[in-house]
Design a protein around this motif. Structure first.
Motif, PDB file in Angstrom:
ATOM      1  N   VAL A  35       0.839  -1.200   0.000  1.00 13.34           N
ATOM      2  CA  VAL A  35       0.000   0.000   0.000  1.00 13.34           C
ATOM      3  C   VAL A  35       0.875   1.252   0.000  1.00 13.34           C
ATOM      4  O   VAL A  35       0.610   2.217  -0.737  1.00 13.34           O
ATOM      5  CB  VAL A  35      -0.949  -0.005   1.216  1.00 13.34           C
ATOM      6  CG1 VAL A  35      -1.600   1.370   1.391  1.00 13.34           C
ATOM      7  CG2 VAL A  35      -2.026  -1.069   1.056  1.00 13.34           C
ATOM      8  N   ASP A  38       2.688   1.439  -3.374  1.00 14.11           N
ATOM      9  CA  ASP A  38       1.721   1.686  -4.446  1.00 14.11           C
ATOM     10  C   ASP A  38       2.355   1.313  -5.785  1.00 14.11           C
ATOM     11  O   ASP A  38       2.714   2.189  -6.586  1.00 14.11           O
ATOM     12  CB  ASP A  38       1.299   3.150  -4.436  1.00 14.11           C
ATOM     13  CG  ASP A  38       0.052   3.433  -5.257  1.00 14.11           C
ATOM     14  OD1 ASP A  38      -0.591   2.457  -5.710  1.00 14.11           O
ATOM     15  OD2 ASP A  38      -0.288   4.613  -5.462  1.00 14.11           O
ATOM     16  N   THR A  42      -1.077   4.475  -8.198  1.00 16.47           N
ATOM     17  CA  THR A  42      -2.477   4.854  -8.370  1.00 16.47           C
ATOM     18  C   THR A  42      -2.842   6.123  -7.606  1.00 16.47           C
ATOM     19  O   THR A  42      -3.945   6.641  -7.767  1.00 16.47           O
ATOM     20  CB  THR A  42      -3.400   3.720  -7.876  1.00 16.47           C
ATOM     21  OG1 THR A  42      -3.237   3.574  -6.458  1.00 16.47           O
ATOM     22  CG2 THR A  42      -3.081   2.408  -8.576  1.00 16.47           C
ATOM     23  N   ARG A  44      -3.135   6.241  -4.336  1.00 17.28           N
ATOM     24  CA  ARG A  44      -3.740   5.918  -3.045  1.00 17.28           C
ATOM     25  C   ARG A  44      -2.753   6.164  -1.905  1.00 17.28           C
ATOM     26  O   ARG A  44      -3.159   6.411  -0.781  1.00 17.28           O
ATOM     27  CB  ARG A  44      -4.233   4.472  -3.050  1.00 17.28           C
ATOM     28  CG  ARG A  44      -5.438   4.267  -3.980  1.00 17.28           C
ATOM     29  CD  ARG A  44      -5.856   2.815  -4.004  1.00 17.28           C
ATOM     30  NE  ARG A  44      -7.090   2.611  -4.744  1.00 17.28           N
ATOM     31  CZ  ARG A  44      -7.164   2.407  -6.055  1.00 17.28           C
ATOM     32  NH1 ARG A  44      -6.044   2.405  -6.771  1.00 17.28           N
ATOM     33  NH2 ARG A  44      -8.325   2.224  -6.648  1.00 17.28           N
ATOM     34  N   SER A  45      -1.488   6.060  -2.217  1.00 21.50           N
ATOM     35  CA  SER A  45      -0.424   6.490  -1.306  1.00 21.50           C
ATOM     36  C   SER A  45       0.542   7.316  -2.136  1.00 21.50           C
ATOM     37  O   SER A  45       1.051   6.857  -3.153  1.00 21.50           O
ATOM     38  CB  SER A  45       0.302   5.283  -0.701  1.00 21.50           C
ATOM     39  OG  SER A  45       1.470   5.715  -0.007  1.00 21.50           O
ATOM     40  N   THR A  46       0.787   8.545  -1.691  1.00 24.91           N
ATOM     41  CA  THR A  46       1.672   9.438  -2.452  1.00 24.91           C
ATOM     42  C   THR A  46       3.037   9.589  -1.783  1.00 24.91           C
ATOM     43  O   THR A  46       3.842  10.418  -2.220  1.00 24.91           O
ATOM     44  CB  THR A  46       1.028  10.820  -2.605  1.00 24.91           C
ATOM     45  OG1 THR A  46       0.726  11.351  -1.308  1.00 24.91           O
ATOM     46  CG2 THR A  46      -0.257  10.731  -3.416  1.00 24.91           C
ATOM     47  N   ARG A  67      -4.860   9.746 -13.564  1.00 25.23           N
ATOM     48  CA  ARG A  67      -5.071  10.658 -12.433  1.00 25.23           C
ATOM     49  C   ARG A  67      -4.196  11.903 -12.521  1.00 25.23           C
ATOM     50  O   ARG A  67      -4.239  12.756 -11.644  1.00 25.23           O
ATOM     51  CB  ARG A  67      -4.794   9.929 -11.108  1.00 25.23           C
ATOM     52  CG  ARG A  67      -3.336   9.575 -10.878  1.00 25.23           C
ATOM     53  CD  ARG A  67      -3.137   8.868  -9.544  1.00 25.23           C
ATOM     54  NE  ARG A  67      -1.737   8.621  -9.248  1.00 25.23           N
ATOM     55  CZ  ARG A  67      -0.906   9.495  -8.691  1.00 25.23           C
ATOM     56  NH1 ARG A  67      -1.362  10.704  -8.375  1.00 25.23           N
ATOM     57  NH2 ARG A  67       0.343   9.190  -8.449  1.00 25.23           N
ATOM     58  N   TRP A 116     -12.393   6.349 -13.957  1.00 23.35           N
ATOM     59  CA  TRP A 116     -11.183   6.697 -13.200  1.00 23.35           C
ATOM     60  C   TRP A 116     -10.722   8.112 -13.561  1.00 23.35           C
ATOM     61  O   TRP A 116     -10.360   8.906 -12.678  1.00 23.35           O
ATOM     62  CB  TRP A 116     -10.093   5.689 -13.503  1.00 23.35           C
ATOM     63  CG  TRP A 116      -8.766   5.918 -12.830  1.00 23.35           C
ATOM     64  CD1 TRP A 116      -7.627   6.372 -13.415  1.00 23.35           C
ATOM     65  CD2 TRP A 116      -8.450   5.672 -11.460  1.00 23.35           C
ATOM     66  NE1 TRP A 116      -6.611   6.426 -12.490  1.00 23.35           N
ATOM     67  CE2 TRP A 116      -7.089   6.003 -11.285  1.00 23.35           C
ATOM     68  CE3 TRP A 116      -9.181   5.205 -10.364  1.00 23.35           C
ATOM     69  CZ2 TRP A 116      -6.434   5.885 -10.059  1.00 23.35           C
ATOM     70  CZ3 TRP A 116      -8.541   5.091  -9.141  1.00 23.35           C
ATOM     71  CH2 TRP A 116      -7.186   5.422  -8.981  1.00 23.35           C
ATOM     72  N   HIS A 120     -10.757  11.895 -11.156  1.00 25.47           N
ATOM     73  CA  HIS A 120      -9.618  12.781 -10.891  1.00 25.47           C
ATOM     74  C   HIS A 120      -9.656  14.061 -11.718  1.00 25.47           C
ATOM     75  O   HIS A 120      -8.759  14.901 -11.572  1.00 25.47           O
ATOM     76  CB  HIS A 120      -8.322  12.018 -11.167  1.00 25.47           C
ATOM     77  CG  HIS A 120      -8.123  10.849 -10.269  1.00 25.47           C
ATOM     78  ND1 HIS A 120      -7.634  10.955  -8.981  1.00 25.47           N
ATOM     79  CD2 HIS A 120      -8.394   9.531 -10.453  1.00 25.47           C
ATOM     80  CE1 HIS A 120      -7.580   9.758  -8.420  1.00 25.47           C
ATOM     81  NE2 HIS A 120      -8.034   8.876  -9.285  1.00 25.47           N
ATOM     82  N   ASP A 155     -12.488   0.563  -6.239  1.00 24.15           N
ATOM     83  CA  ASP A 155     -12.518   1.139  -4.889  1.00 24.15           C
ATOM     84  C   ASP A 155     -11.426   0.511  -4.024  1.00 24.15           C
ATOM     85  O   ASP A 155     -10.683  -0.380  -4.452  1.00 24.15           O
ATOM     86  CB  ASP A 155     -13.902   0.953  -4.264  1.00 24.15           C
ATOM     87  CG  ASP A 155     -14.345  -0.513  -4.241  1.00 24.15           C
ATOM     88  OD1 ASP A 155     -13.480  -1.409  -4.374  1.00 24.15           O
ATOM     89  OD2 ASP A 155     -15.555  -0.757  -4.090  1.00 24.15           O
ATOM     90  N   TRP A 156     -11.347   0.955  -2.773  1.00 18.41           N
ATOM     91  CA  TRP A 156     -10.288   0.474  -1.883  1.00 18.41           C
ATOM     92  C   TRP A 156     -10.343  -1.031  -1.637  1.00 18.41           C
ATOM     93  O   TRP A 156      -9.313  -1.709  -1.717  1.00 18.41           O
ATOM     94  CB  TRP A 156     -10.324   1.233  -0.551  1.00 18.41           C
ATOM     95  CG  TRP A 156      -9.342   2.347  -0.484  1.00 18.41           C
ATOM     96  CD1 TRP A 156      -9.595   3.676  -0.617  1.00 18.41           C
ATOM     97  CD2 TRP A 156      -7.933   2.234  -0.274  1.00 18.41           C
ATOM     98  NE1 TRP A 156      -8.435   4.396  -0.504  1.00 18.41           N
ATOM     99  CE2 TRP A 156      -7.394   3.548  -0.288  1.00 18.41           C
ATOM    100  CE3 TRP A 156      -7.068   1.167  -0.074  1.00 18.41           C
ATOM    101  CZ2 TRP A 156      -6.039   3.802  -0.106  1.00 18.41           C
ATOM    102  CZ3 TRP A 156      -5.700   1.419   0.107  1.00 18.41           C
ATOM    103  CH2 TRP A 156      -5.210   2.718   0.081  1.00 18.41           C
ATOM    104  N   TYR A 159      -8.958  -2.728  -4.585  1.00 17.13           N
ATOM    105  CA  TYR A 159      -7.520  -2.477  -4.690  1.00 17.13           C
ATOM    106  C   TYR A 159      -6.730  -3.372  -3.740  1.00 17.13           C
ATOM    107  O   TYR A 159      -5.722  -3.980  -4.125  1.00 17.13           O
ATOM    108  CB  TYR A 159      -7.231  -1.011  -4.395  1.00 17.13           C
ATOM    109  CG  TYR A 159      -5.766  -0.652  -4.453  1.00 17.13           C
ATOM    110  CD1 TYR A 159      -5.068  -0.699  -5.649  1.00 17.13           C
ATOM    111  CD2 TYR A 159      -5.081  -0.265  -3.298  1.00 17.13           C
ATOM    112  CE1 TYR A 159      -3.718  -0.361  -5.703  1.00 17.13           C
ATOM    113  CE2 TYR A 159      -3.740   0.074  -3.342  1.00 17.13           C
ATOM    114  CZ  TYR A 159      -3.066   0.018  -4.555  1.00 17.13           C
ATOM    115  OH  TYR A 159      -1.730   0.337  -4.597  1.00 17.13           O
TER     116      TYR A 159
END
Length: 335
Positions: A35, A38, A42, A44-46, A67, A116, A120, A155-156, A159
């Protein structure tokens, strides 16, 4: 030396508990690492995001590209519209365009990517969709023979389930290596992929057998499961409802070689025309919309030098199509 005490049931139960807890810990540790890393970026974690696309196929790279806030215009489809160069559309329209086309996909995958992208980009400047023969199937699920990572753009829960696979674990390691390499390679941020060289290297345009296949006429009967009714109408209507009314939408009927056009008046010709008519009717419900139709018998479609096979055209024709798409967008934006 005293003999070792016999192993009891309690000892075995304790061992099993420790083993089970260790496996759960390892699994949780991997999932947490995946996670954070990533692997396909995606968003979801930057924490480890670097704003660059790691070299990979468009199926997975689309999650990162879709995105990217830098692109307010998008082209979505498959290889039948993949030669539309986003930089050329940008130059002609002033809209930063992204190529989000993925080979061997149909409406189901393409609308997942559209969803998607819209997630964004709340107010896109333009959307281009390619409506090819895959849109005219009679199964509302639009099944595909090729796998697609829906979980990347889902969705989460989807994922997290998607990360529990060997390929995702491999990519987690690969991305860590890529991030740690100061000279890491990157892929085109806008998704542009000129596949002409790939086709030419396979003998298209040269191999006599491939030339003969190009000239083989199609039959009068519709392809299996393409005779109607056409559930694309209901699906497209639902997708258009998600697009802001002020966003221009262009649907392209991409070129096919003249020999791929069914005999006039045949059942296949009527079925294909009916499908395109339904797409037009639904699209008209979106205020800023139009069709760019290259299935209208124009002379360029009869030139074998413009095609690799009956549904894949070459760059010169793609550039003409690009100019027509751009002109359509400009007209819509000046309404």
């Amino acid at each position: 030396m005293a003999p070792a005490p016999p192993t009891t049931d309690r000892d075995w139960r304790a061992f099993v508990r420790i083993l089970a807890l260790s496996m759960v810990g390892l699994f949780a540790g991997y999932l947490a690492l995946a996670v954070v890393v990533d692997p396909y970026d995606t968003g979801r974690s930057t924490l480890l995001s670097r704003g660059a696309v790691r070299p990979q196929g468009p199926r997975t790279a689309s999650a990162m590209r879709g995105r990217d806030p830098a692109y307010s215009g998008v082209v979505i489809g498959n290889s039948h519209i993949q030669l539309i160069e986003p930089a050329a559309l940008t130059q002609l329209t002033g809209i930063p365009f992204l190529q989000l086309s993925v080979p061997a996909t149909g409406p189901s995958e393409q609308f997942a990517l559209l969803g998607w992208y819209l997630k964004h980009h709340a107010r896109p400047d333009a959307i281009v969709l390619s409506a090819d023969a895959f849109w005219c199937a009679d199964d509302p699920a639009f099944p595909s023979e090729h796998g697609f990572p829906y979980w990347l753009v889902g969705d989460w829960p989807a994922y997290l389930r998607g990360l529990i696979r060997f390929s995702a674990a491999q990519e987690t390691v690969n991305r860590l290596g890529w991030l740690l390499n100061p000279r890491h390679k990157t892929a085109a941020a806008d998704g542009w992929w000129d596949y002409e060289r790939n086709y030419l290297s396979q003998g298209f345009g040269i191999d006599p057998a491939k030339k003969a296949a190009l000239e083989k006429p199609v039959g009068p009967e519709p392809e299996p499961h393409h005779g109607g009714p056409f559930p694309i109408a209901a699906r497209l209507r639902a997708e258009l409802a998600r697009i802001p009314a002020a966003t221009p939408v262009v649907v392209v009927f991409p070129p096919v070689y003249a020999r791929a056009e069914p005999p006039p008046g045949s059942p296949r010709a009527r079925a294909e025309a009916a499908c395109r008519a339904e797409v037009r009717a639904v699209l008209a419900q979106h205020a800023l919309s139009t069709v760019v139709d290259w299935r209208d018998g124009r002379s360029a479609a009869a030139d074998p030098d413009q095609f690799f096979d009956q549904t894949h055209y070459r760059l010169p024709l793609a550039r003409s199509l690009t100019a027509e798409i751009a002109a359509a967008i400009v007209r819509l934006r000046t309404r």
